[in-house]
Motif scaffolding. Structure first.
Motif, PDB file in Angstrom:
ATOM      1  N   PRO A  93       0.814  -1.234   0.000  1.00 19.15           N
ATOM      2  CA  PRO A  93       0.000   0.000   0.000  1.00 19.15           C
ATOM      3  C   PRO A  93       0.839   1.272   0.000  1.00 19.15           C
ATOM      4  O   PRO A  93       0.446   2.289  -0.594  1.00 19.15           O
ATOM      5  CB  PRO A  93      -0.822  -0.123   1.296  1.00 19.15           C
ATOM      6  N   PHE A  94       2.004   1.234   0.644  1.00 22.92           N
ATOM      7  CA  PHE A  94       2.877   2.408   0.678  1.00 22.92           C
ATOM      8  C   PHE A  94       3.526   2.647  -0.679  1.00 22.92           C
ATOM      9  O   PHE A  94       3.672   3.791  -1.119  1.00 22.92           O
ATOM     10  CB  PHE A  94       3.946   2.232   1.762  1.00 22.92           C
ATOM     11  N   LEU A  95       3.902   1.571  -1.340  1.00 21.42           N
ATOM     12  CA  LEU A  95       4.480   1.702  -2.683  1.00 21.42           C
ATOM     13  C   LEU A  95       3.454   2.237  -3.671  1.00 21.42           C
ATOM     14  O   LEU A  95       3.769   3.062  -4.538  1.00 21.42           O
ATOM     15  CB  LEU A  95       5.008   0.342  -3.158  1.00 21.42           C
ATOM     16  N   GLN A  96       2.211   1.767  -3.543  1.00 17.64           N
ATOM     17  CA  GLN A  96       1.144   2.222  -4.436  1.00 17.64           C
ATOM     18  C   GLN A  96       0.878   3.711  -4.251  1.00 17.64           C
ATOM     19  O   GLN A  96       0.694   4.454  -5.214  1.00 17.64           O
ATOM     20  CB  GLN A  96      -0.137   1.423  -4.183  1.00 17.64           C
ATOM     21  N   ARG A  97       0.893   4.156  -3.005  1.00 14.37           N
ATOM     22  CA  ARG A  97       0.675   5.579  -2.729  1.00 14.37           C
ATOM     23  C   ARG A  97       1.799   6.413  -3.338  1.00 14.37           C
ATOM     24  O   ARG A  97       1.547   7.441  -3.962  1.00 14.37           O
ATOM     25  CB  ARG A  97       0.621   5.801  -1.220  1.00 14.37           C
ATOM     26  N   LEU A  98       3.035   5.958  -3.163  1.00 15.02           N
ATOM     27  CA  LEU A  98       4.171   6.692  -3.711  1.00 15.02           C
ATOM     28  C   LEU A  98       4.117   6.731  -5.241  1.00 15.02           C
ATOM     29  O   LEU A  98       4.374   7.774  -5.856  1.00 15.02           O
ATOM     30  CB  LEU A  98       5.481   6.060  -3.246  1.00 15.02           C
ATOM     31  N   ALA A  99       3.774   5.610  -5.842  1.00 15.84           N
ATOM     32  CA  ALA A  99       3.674   5.548  -7.304  1.00 15.84           C
ATOM     33  C   ALA A  99       2.614   6.526  -7.816  1.00 15.84           C
ATOM     34  O   ALA A  99       2.807   7.204  -8.829  1.00 15.84           O
ATOM     35  CB  ALA A  99       3.338   4.124  -7.743  1.00 15.84           C
ATOM     36  N   SER A 100       1.503   6.621  -7.106  1.00 13.88           N
ATOM     37  CA  SER A 100       0.421   7.531  -7.507  1.00 13.88           C
ATOM     38  C   SER A 100       0.834   8.989  -7.349  1.00 13.88           C
ATOM     39  O   SER A 100       0.487   9.837  -8.176  1.00 13.88           O
ATOM     40  CB  SER A 100      -0.830   7.258  -6.664  1.00 13.88           C
ATOM     41  N   GLU A 101       1.563   9.280  -6.271  1.00 15.11           N
ATOM     42  CA  GLU A 101       1.996  10.660  -6.026  1.00 15.11           C
ATOM     43  C   GLU A 101       3.016  11.138  -7.056  1.00 15.11           C
ATOM     44  O   GLU A 101       2.985  12.285  -7.485  1.00 15.11           O
ATOM     45  CB  GLU A 101       2.588  10.783  -4.625  1.00 15.11           C
ATOM     46  N   LEU A 102       3.928  10.223  -7.441  1.00 15.56           N
ATOM     47  CA  LEU A 102       5.014  10.606  -8.337  1.00 15.56           C
ATOM     48  C   LEU A 102       4.707  10.325  -9.809  1.00 15.56           C
ATOM     49  O   LEU A 102       5.442  10.764 -10.684  1.00 15.56           O
ATOM     50  CB  LEU A 102       6.296   9.866  -7.939  1.00 15.56           C
ATOM     51  N   HIS A 103       3.654   9.527 -10.058  1.00 20.19           N
ATOM     52  CA  HIS A 103       3.346   9.082 -11.428  1.00 20.19           C
ATOM     53  C   HIS A 103       4.552   8.347 -12.024  1.00 20.19           C
ATOM     54  O   HIS A 103       4.921   8.553 -13.177  1.00 20.19           O
ATOM     55  CB  HIS A 103       2.935  10.263 -12.314  1.00 20.19           C
ATOM     56  N   GLU A 104       5.154   7.524 -11.207  1.00 26.19           N
ATOM     57  CA  GLU A 104       6.315   6.741 -11.612  1.00 26.19           C
ATOM     58  C   GLU A 104       6.122   5.299 -11.147  1.00 26.19           C
ATOM     59  O   GLU A 104       5.298   5.018 -10.268  1.00 26.19           O
ATOM     60  CB  GLU A 104       7.609   7.276 -10.970  1.00 26.19           C
ATOM     61  N   THR A 105       6.897   4.386 -11.730  1.00 25.35           N
ATOM     62  CA  THR A 105       6.930   3.023 -11.214  1.00 25.35           C
ATOM     63  C   THR A 105       7.872   2.994 -10.019  1.00 25.35           C
ATOM     64  O   THR A 105       8.970   3.565 -10.064  1.00 25.35           O
ATOM     65  CB  THR A 105       7.419   2.030 -12.284  1.00 25.35           C
ATOM     66  N   ARG A 126       0.206   6.507 -15.083  1.00 22.94           N
ATOM     67  CA  ARG A 126       0.992   7.073 -16.166  1.00 22.94           C
ATOM     68  C   ARG A 126       2.472   6.713 -16.049  1.00 22.94           C
ATOM     69  O   ARG A 126       3.291   7.219 -16.787  1.00 22.94           O
ATOM     70  CB  ARG A 126       0.830   8.602 -16.176  1.00 22.94           C
ATOM     71  N   GLY A 127       2.771   5.872 -15.079  1.00 24.66           N
ATOM     72  CA  GLY A 127       4.174   5.518 -14.868  1.00 24.66           C
ATOM     73  C   GLY A 127       4.671   4.504 -15.881  1.00 24.66           C
ATOM     74  O   GLY A 127       3.899   3.817 -16.547  1.00 24.66           O
ATOM     75  N   ARG A 128       5.984   4.431 -16.046  1.00 26.10           N
ATOM     76  CA  ARG A 128       6.614   3.463 -16.938  1.00 26.10           C
ATOM     77  C   ARG A 128       7.636   2.650 -16.147  1.00 26.10           C
ATOM     78  O   ARG A 128       8.217   3.140 -15.182  1.00 26.10           O
ATOM     79  CB  ARG A 128       7.296   4.176 -18.103  1.00 26.10           C
ATOM     80  N   SER A 129       7.873   1.436 -16.569  1.00 26.20           N
ATOM     81  CA  SER A 129       8.743   0.548 -15.797  1.00 26.20           C
ATOM     82  C   SER A 129      10.221   0.800 -16.027  1.00 26.20           C
ATOM     83  O   SER A 129      11.048   0.243 -15.359  1.00 26.20           O
ATOM     84  CB  SER A 129       8.434  -0.912 -16.147  1.00 26.20           C
ATOM     85  N   ARG A 130      10.591   1.637 -16.958  1.00 25.45           N
ATOM     86  CA  ARG A 130      11.988   1.911 -17.300  1.00 25.45           C
ATOM     87  C   ARG A 130      12.710   0.639 -17.723  1.00 25.45           C
ATOM     88  O   ARG A 130      13.919   0.522 -17.613  1.00 25.45           O
ATOM     89  CB  ARG A 130      12.740   2.556 -16.124  1.00 25.45           C
TER      90      ARG A 130
END
Length: 263
Positions: A93-105, A126-130
């Protein structure tokens, strides 16, 4: 099948394993059959047979010189997989929140055989896995996550990472040590050019109740000249890692220091 008989046998075997994980066993590097029989209140012959069977299954090891028993490789393997499963579940859940805030994987990374392994990857809409995926292995020396994961190693252990390999020697040891010191002071690592010149890697260590680093949170973002963006990514990554650490029982001390979310 007599389930009560199986259950009783299992309890007896668990009692033997509990004896082998005692403080006395840890201090002595193992226990002999006589001492284990004493501690569990069982006959020596019964204990000897049970331990021989567990040794065949890898649950215990026996020192060929002292004949002392200790916990075996299979127990440690089971413990490691259990810990990693709990880590991944607690972090989600913490990773999901961070991903949503930063729009990054956002990546959860662990150290395995001195390599960084991506345990999980959480993508924003809108994040990409790089180009990085779960199970991918990354070199410790060339990643922000590597710096975060070895932040508590002593200088000699870190120096051993620089023994052999052409890619390793392209990065000066003192420069790497300076980056590790930065993690110790700030709680996160920032590495330009990860995984290519277009990106910046930001990683922050995760600790558990034993106060040791067990994983890290990593974000790979666009290499921007706007320092405020990188600073925001670093602060949010540190906050995420601290929240995961606390969910695992780690109690952070000090304000604004490594492992504290008050940044």
């Amino acid at each position: 099948m007599n389930l009560s008989k199986i259950s009783a046998g299992l309890r007896r075997d668990l009692a033997l394993l509990e004896a082998l994980r005692s403080l006395e066993a840890h201090r002595k590097g193992g226990l002999g059959v006589n001492r284990i029989a004493e501690m569990t209140g069982r006959e020596k012959s019964q204990v000897s047979r049970a331990l021989a069977g567990m040794k065949e299954e890898g649950l215990v090891d026996r020192d060929p010189t002292t004949l002392a028993y200790r916990c075996g490789w299979r127990l440690y393997a089971l413990a490691a997989s259990t810990l990693e499963a709990r880590l991944t579940q607690s972090a989600a859940p913490f990773l999901q929140r961070l991903a949503s805030e930063l729009h990054e994987t956002v990546y959860l990374c662990v150290l395995r055989d001195r390599n960084v392994v991506i345990a999980s990857a959480v993508s924003a809409r809108r994040g990409r896995s790089r180009g990085l995926w779960e199970g991918d292995t990354l070199p410790v020396i060339k990643t922000s996550s590597g710096r975060a994961l070895v932040a508590e190693w002593d200088k000699g252990s870190i120096e051993s990472l620089f023994c052999g390999g052409e890619a390793v020697h392209s990065i000066p040891f003192e420069s790497f040590m300076s980056d590790v010191q930065y993690v110790r002071e700030r709680g996160y690592s920032i590495l330009h050019g990860e995984p290519s010149e277009r990106f910046i890697g930001v990683s922050s260590p995760i600790k558990d109740y034993r106060n040791g680093i067990i994983a890290c949170v990593m974000v790979v973002t666009e290499n921007s000249t706007v320092s405020e963006r990188v600073g925001a990514v670093a602060r949010l990554t540190l906050r995420c890692a601290t929240q995961i650490s606390r969910s695992l029982g780690y109690a952070a001390v000090g304000r604004g220091r490594y492992g504290d979310a008050s940044v």
